[in-house]
Write a protein that holds these residues in place. Structure first.
Motif, PDB file in Angstrom:
ATOM      1  N   UNK A   1       0.862  -1.176   0.000  1.00 33.46           N
ATOM      2  CA  UNK A   1       0.000   0.000   0.000  1.00 33.46           C
ATOM      3  C   UNK A   1       0.898   1.225   0.000  1.00 33.46           C
ATOM      4  N   UNK A   2       0.719   2.085  -0.996  1.00 30.15           N
ATOM      5  CA  UNK A   2       1.539   3.289  -1.086  1.00 30.15           C
ATOM      6  C   UNK A   2       1.224   4.238   0.058  1.00 30.15           C
ATOM      7  N   UNK A   3       2.236   4.887   0.559  1.00 30.20           N
ATOM      8  CA  UNK A   3       2.093   5.921   1.588  1.00 30.20           C
ATOM      9  C   UNK A   3       2.472   7.241   0.924  1.00 30.20           C
ATOM     10  N   UNK A   4       1.522   7.866   0.221  1.00 27.44           N
ATOM     11  CA  UNK A   4       1.804   9.033  -0.603  1.00 27.44           C
ATOM     12  C   UNK A   4       2.184  10.244   0.242  1.00 27.44           C
TER      13      UNK A   4
ATOM     14  N   UNK B   1       4.711  11.239  -4.013  1.00 29.88           N
ATOM     15  CA  UNK B   1       5.657  10.139  -4.162  1.00 29.88           C
ATOM     16  C   UNK B   1       5.440   9.138  -3.033  1.00 29.88           C
ATOM     17  N   UNK B   2       5.638   7.863  -3.332  1.00 26.03           N
ATOM     18  CA  UNK B   2       5.637   6.829  -2.307  1.00 26.03           C
ATOM     19  C   UNK B   2       7.092   6.652  -1.877  1.00 26.03           C
ATOM     20  N   UNK B   3       7.422   6.974  -0.631  1.00 25.68           N
ATOM     21  CA  UNK B   3       8.826   6.883  -0.203  1.00 25.68           C
ATOM     22  C   UNK B   3       9.344   5.450  -0.138  1.00 25.68           C
ATOM     23  N   UNK B   4       8.453   4.468  -0.102  1.00 28.18           N
ATOM     24  CA  UNK B   4       8.900   3.082  -0.016  1.00 28.18           C
ATOM     25  C   UNK B   4       9.383   2.524  -1.348  1.00 28.18           C
ATOM     26  N   UNK B   5       8.701   2.883  -2.452  1.00 27.32           N
ATOM     27  CA  UNK B   5       9.077   2.299  -3.750  1.00 27.32           C
ATOM     28  C   UNK B   5       9.455   3.343  -4.794  1.00 27.32           C
ATOM     29  N   UNK B   6       9.240   4.636  -4.509  1.00 25.50           N
ATOM     30  CA  UNK B   6       9.618   5.691  -5.446  1.00 25.50           C
ATOM     31  C   UNK B   6       8.581   5.987  -6.517  1.00 25.50           C
ATOM     32  N   UNK B   7       7.423   5.320  -6.481  1.00 24.86           N
ATOM     33  CA  UNK B   7       6.366   5.600  -7.464  1.00 24.86           C
ATOM     34  C   UNK B   7       5.852   7.020  -7.267  1.00 24.86           C
ATOM     35  N   UNK B   8       5.420   7.612  -8.378  1.00 24.98           N
ATOM     36  CA  UNK B   8       4.888   8.980  -8.340  1.00 24.98           C
ATOM     37  C   UNK B   8       3.532   9.011  -9.025  1.00 24.98           C
ATOM     38  N   UNK B   9       2.716  10.013  -8.651  1.00 24.98           N
ATOM     39  CA  UNK B   9       1.455  10.277  -9.339  1.00 24.98           C
ATOM     40  C   UNK B   9       1.036  11.711  -9.060  1.00 24.98           C
TER      41      UNK B   9
ATOM     42  N   UNK C   1      -2.220   7.710 -13.094  1.00 28.84           N
ATOM     43  CA  UNK C   1      -1.893   6.411 -12.501  1.00 28.84           C
ATOM     44  C   UNK C   1      -0.521   6.518 -11.851  1.00 28.84           C
ATOM     45  N   UNK C   2      -0.208   5.596 -10.962  1.00 26.03           N
ATOM     46  CA  UNK C   2       1.113   5.571 -10.324  1.00 26.03           C
ATOM     47  C   UNK C   2       2.148   5.136 -11.358  1.00 26.03           C
ATOM     48  N   UNK C   3       3.254   5.847 -11.409  1.00 25.73           N
ATOM     49  CA  UNK C   3       4.345   5.542 -12.328  1.00 25.73           C
ATOM     50  C   UNK C   3       5.547   5.139 -11.497  1.00 25.73           C
ATOM     51  N   UNK C   4       6.037   3.913 -11.725  1.00 23.20           N
ATOM     52  CA  UNK C   4       7.178   3.400 -10.983  1.00 23.20           C
ATOM     53  C   UNK C   4       8.473   3.910 -11.595  1.00 23.20           C
ATOM     54  N   UNK C   5       9.508   4.049 -10.773  1.00 24.40           N
ATOM     55  CA  UNK C   5      10.801   4.481 -11.316  1.00 24.40           C
ATOM     56  C   UNK C   5      11.376   3.400 -12.220  1.00 24.40           C
ATOM     57  N   UNK C   6      12.245   3.789 -13.140  1.00 22.86           N
ATOM     58  CA  UNK C   6      12.856   2.799 -14.060  1.00 22.86           C
ATOM     59  C   UNK C   6      13.720   1.797 -13.322  1.00 22.86           C
TER      60      UNK C   6
END
Length: 71
Positions: A22-25, A42-50, A66-71
């Motif tokens: 679960x993202x913690x935005x 940003x989700x500090x746990x996985x780096x995803x952004x939206x 949508x959430x975009x994950x880092x490369x």
């Protein structure tokens, strides 16, 4: 403590590939528009952004992208 400080002081431990969480935005930045507050999060746990929009201060933000994950 600022959000910026908090993001960089947390250990970088992304979830294992194939595992979900679960993202913690956290808001990185925001600006006001005629339709409400636009938040770049940003989700500090996985780096995803939206991008989220909060139409009123007493209404929770809703995702505009949508959430975009880092490369």
């Amino acid at each position: 403590m600022t959000v910026h400080h908090d993001l960089h002081s947390r250990p970088e431990t992304p979830p294992a590939p194939g595992r979900t969480h679960e993202h913690a935005w956290l808001t990185e930045s925001a600006h006001r528009t005629s339709t409400g507050l636009i938040r770049y999060v940003i989700c500090p746990d996985c780096g995803s952004r939206r991008v989220d929009r909060q139409p009123h201060p007493q209404v929770p933000p809703a995702a505009l992208s949508r959430a975009v994950s880092p490369p």
